[in-house]
Design an enzyme around this catalytic site. Structure first.
Site, PDB file in Angstrom:
ATOM      1  CE1 TYR A  60      -3.039  -3.024   0.300  1.00  0.00           C
ATOM      2  CE2 TYR A  60      -3.376  -2.534   2.621  1.00  0.00           C
ATOM      3  CZ  TYR A  60      -3.635  -3.318   1.520  1.00  0.00           C
ATOM      4  OH  TYR A  60      -4.498  -4.381   1.624  1.00  0.00           O
ATOM      5  CG  HIS A 127      -1.250  -8.769   0.336  1.00  0.00           C
ATOM      6  ND1 HIS A 127      -0.870  -7.454   0.203  1.00  0.00           N
ATOM      7  CD2 HIS A 127      -2.601  -8.765   0.222  1.00  0.00           C
ATOM      8  CE1 HIS A 127      -1.933  -6.693   0.026  1.00  0.00           C
ATOM      9  NE2 HIS A 127      -3.000  -7.463   0.018  1.00  0.00           N
ATOM     10  CB  SER A 206     -13.776  -5.458  -0.356  1.00  0.00           C
ATOM     11  OG  SER A 206     -12.590  -4.856  -0.804  1.00  0.00           O
ATOM     12  CG  LEU A 208     -18.949  -1.260   3.535  1.00  0.00           C
ATOM     13  CD1 LEU A 208     -18.681   0.150   4.020  1.00  0.00           C
ATOM     14  CD2 LEU A 208     -20.379  -1.677   3.886  1.00  0.00           C
ATOM     15  N   GLY A 209     -18.147  -3.811  -0.621  1.00  0.00           N
ATOM     16  CA  GLY A 209     -18.035  -3.897  -2.076  1.00  0.00           C
ATOM     17  C   GLY A 209     -17.300  -2.728  -2.689  1.00  0.00           C
ATOM     18  CG  PHE A 212     -21.963  -1.199  -5.371  1.00  0.00           C
ATOM     19  CD1 PHE A 212     -22.147  -0.510  -6.560  1.00  0.00           C
ATOM     20  CD2 PHE A 212     -22.973  -2.031  -4.924  1.00  0.00           C
ATOM     21  CE1 PHE A 212     -23.324  -0.645  -7.291  1.00  0.00           C
ATOM     22  CE2 PHE A 212     -24.156  -2.180  -5.637  1.00  0.00           C
ATOM     23  CZ  PHE A 212     -24.324  -1.480  -6.831  1.00  0.00           C
TER      24      PHE A 212
END
Length: 342
Positions: A60, A127, A206, A208-209, A212
Site C-alpha cells: 500500500y 498477502h 471489502s 462494502l463492495g 458500492f
C-alpha cells in the site's frame, strides 16, 4: 459511542475489536494519497471509538501506508492496537508478482517492522500465495518469525481451502483474510467452512463492495482518474446499471430498518458469526462513525433471509477483478516432496 465488542481470531490468543479499520485507501489504489495529518486524526478517532484492529500492507503506497500507521501508533497508543500487515505482492512492468520464498519473507518482515517502527507485528499475512513455492516452505519461515518474536500470529490472504489446510498443518493459522460481501459470496461454499473446522478466524476485506454499498452506482461519479475501481468489471456500464437495481432493493430494506445501506451490508457480515471481523476502510470520520454504528443493527433470521435472497449468488453482474489480481482460485502450490526434489 457504543462500546465495540471484541472477538477472538483463531486459537492462539489473538483478540481484536469486532470491527477493524482497513487503511489501504488512505495511501493508494483509491485515488491519490490523502493528507497524512487527516488520516492520523481518523485513526486516532477509531482508537477512541473502540477500534483496536488496523490493517495495512507493504504494497500500500507502496510502503507509505505502513509509515503512516506507524506514526499514528505514537503517544502511548501502541498497546491499545493490534497491527496487521502483509507481505508478498510486488509489481514488475505493471504486472503483479507474488513472493513467498524464505529469504523474501525475512527481508519483508524486517522492512515492515522498520516502517511501522514497532518491535513485533501482531498479525502477519501472506498477502497472496506464491504458487511457485510450497506453502509449507513459506509457513516454516513465518513460524521462525513467531519463534524469534518478530510476529505474534500468522495469517493468509486469498488462500484456497487446500492451501489453508496444508499451511495450518505446519503452524496454526490465526486468521484468513478474504473478500466477503453482499456481492461476493463464493467463499461461503468451501473456504469459510474450512476455517470453522480448523478454528481459524475470518477477517473480511471489502465488506462494502469497494464502496458500492455506501452509495450504489453513484460511487463511480466521485472516483479520481487513477482509482483502480474504474477498471473493475462490476463498475463497468451495463454491469453497473444492473447492480444498481439490486442496490435499490437493499437501500429500500435499509430505509425500513432505519439504517444506511452500508450499515445493513456491514450488519449482514457481523451476523455471520463471532469468528468474523470486517475491516471496512474509509478516509472520512463521518463514515467511520456510520460503520461503527452497524454493530448496533440487529437483523432477524427473516431479515437475513430476505437480504440473502436479494443478494443471491447470481444477483450481481461482473467478476471480482477480471484477472487483475490473484485470488484464492489461483493459490494452489507445489507439493513439498516435488519441490525439494528439484
Amino acid at each position: 459511542m457504543p462500546t465495540v465488542r471484541r472477538v477472538k481470531l483463531g486459537s492462539q490468543g489473538l483478540e481484536v475489536s469486532a470491527q477493524g479499520l482497513g487503511c489501504m485507501g488512505m495511501s493508494s489504489f483509491y485515488g491519490p494519497p490523502k493528507p497524512e495529518a487527516d488520516m492520523i486524526t481518523l485513526i486516532h478517532n477509531a482508537i477512541d471509538s473502540g477500534i483496536t484492529f488496523f490493517d495495512t500492507a507493504d504494497v500500500y503506497g507502496p510502503h507509505t501506508n505502513e509509515v503512516l500507521l506507524g506514526k499514528a501508533l505514537k503517544g502511548g497508543r501502541r498497546e491499545k492496537m493490534q497491527v496487521a500487515t502483509k507481505f508478498g505482492i510486488g509489481w514488475k512492468e505493471g504486472k503483479m508478482e507474488v513472493h513467498g520464498d524464505p529469504a523474501y519473507v525475512r527481508v519483508a518482515c524486517d522492512a515492515s517492522l522498520k516502517r511501522l517502527d514497532i518491535d513485533c507485528i501482531d498479525l502477519y499475512y501472506a498477502h497472496r500465495i506464491d504458487t511457485r513455492v510450497p506453502i509449507e516452505v513459506t509457513m516454516n519461515e513465518l513460524k521462525k518469525l513467531v519463534e524469534v518474536g518478530k510476529i505474534k500470529y500468522i495469517g493468509l490472504s486469498e488462500a484456497s481451502a487446500t492451501t489453508i489446510r496444508r499451511a495450518h498443518a505446519v503452524y496454526p493459522i490465526s486468521a484468513i483474510q478474504l473478500e466477503l460481501s453482499l456481492w461476493t459470496r463464493d467463499v461461503e461454499e468451501e473456504i469459510i467452512p474450512t476455517c470453522r473446522e480448523l478454528g481459524i478466524g475470518i477477517v473480511v476485506y471489502s465488506p462494502l463492495g469497494q464502496g458500492f454499498f455506501s452509495s450504489g452506482p453513484k460511487v463511480v461519479e466521485n472516483l479520481s482518474k487513477d482509482d483502480f475501481r474504474k477498471l473493475l468489471p462490476r463498475f463497468q456500464p451495463g454491469n453497473l446499471e444492473h447492480n444498481g437495481n439490486v442496490f435499490d432493493r437493499i437501500n429500500e430494506m435499509a430505509a425500513r430498518r432505519s439504517c444506511t445501506p452500508s450499515q445493513l451490508a456491514l450488519a449482514w457480515i457481523h451476523h455471520q458469526g463471532n469468528d468474523v471481523c470486517p475491516i471496512p476502510g474509509t478516509t472520512k470520520i463521518e463514515n467511520l462513525i456510520k460503520n461503527i454504528g452497524a454493530l448496533s443493527v440487529k437483523l432477524t433470521p427473516e431479515e437475513m433471509a430476505e437480504l440473502e435472497s436479494i443478494a443471491s449468488a447470481d444477483a450481481f453482474k461482473g467478476d471480482r477483478y477480471g484477472g487483475m489480481s490473484a485470488t484464492w482460485k489461483d493459490s494452489e502450490t507445489p507439493l513439498l516432496s516435488s519441490w525439494t526434489a528439484k
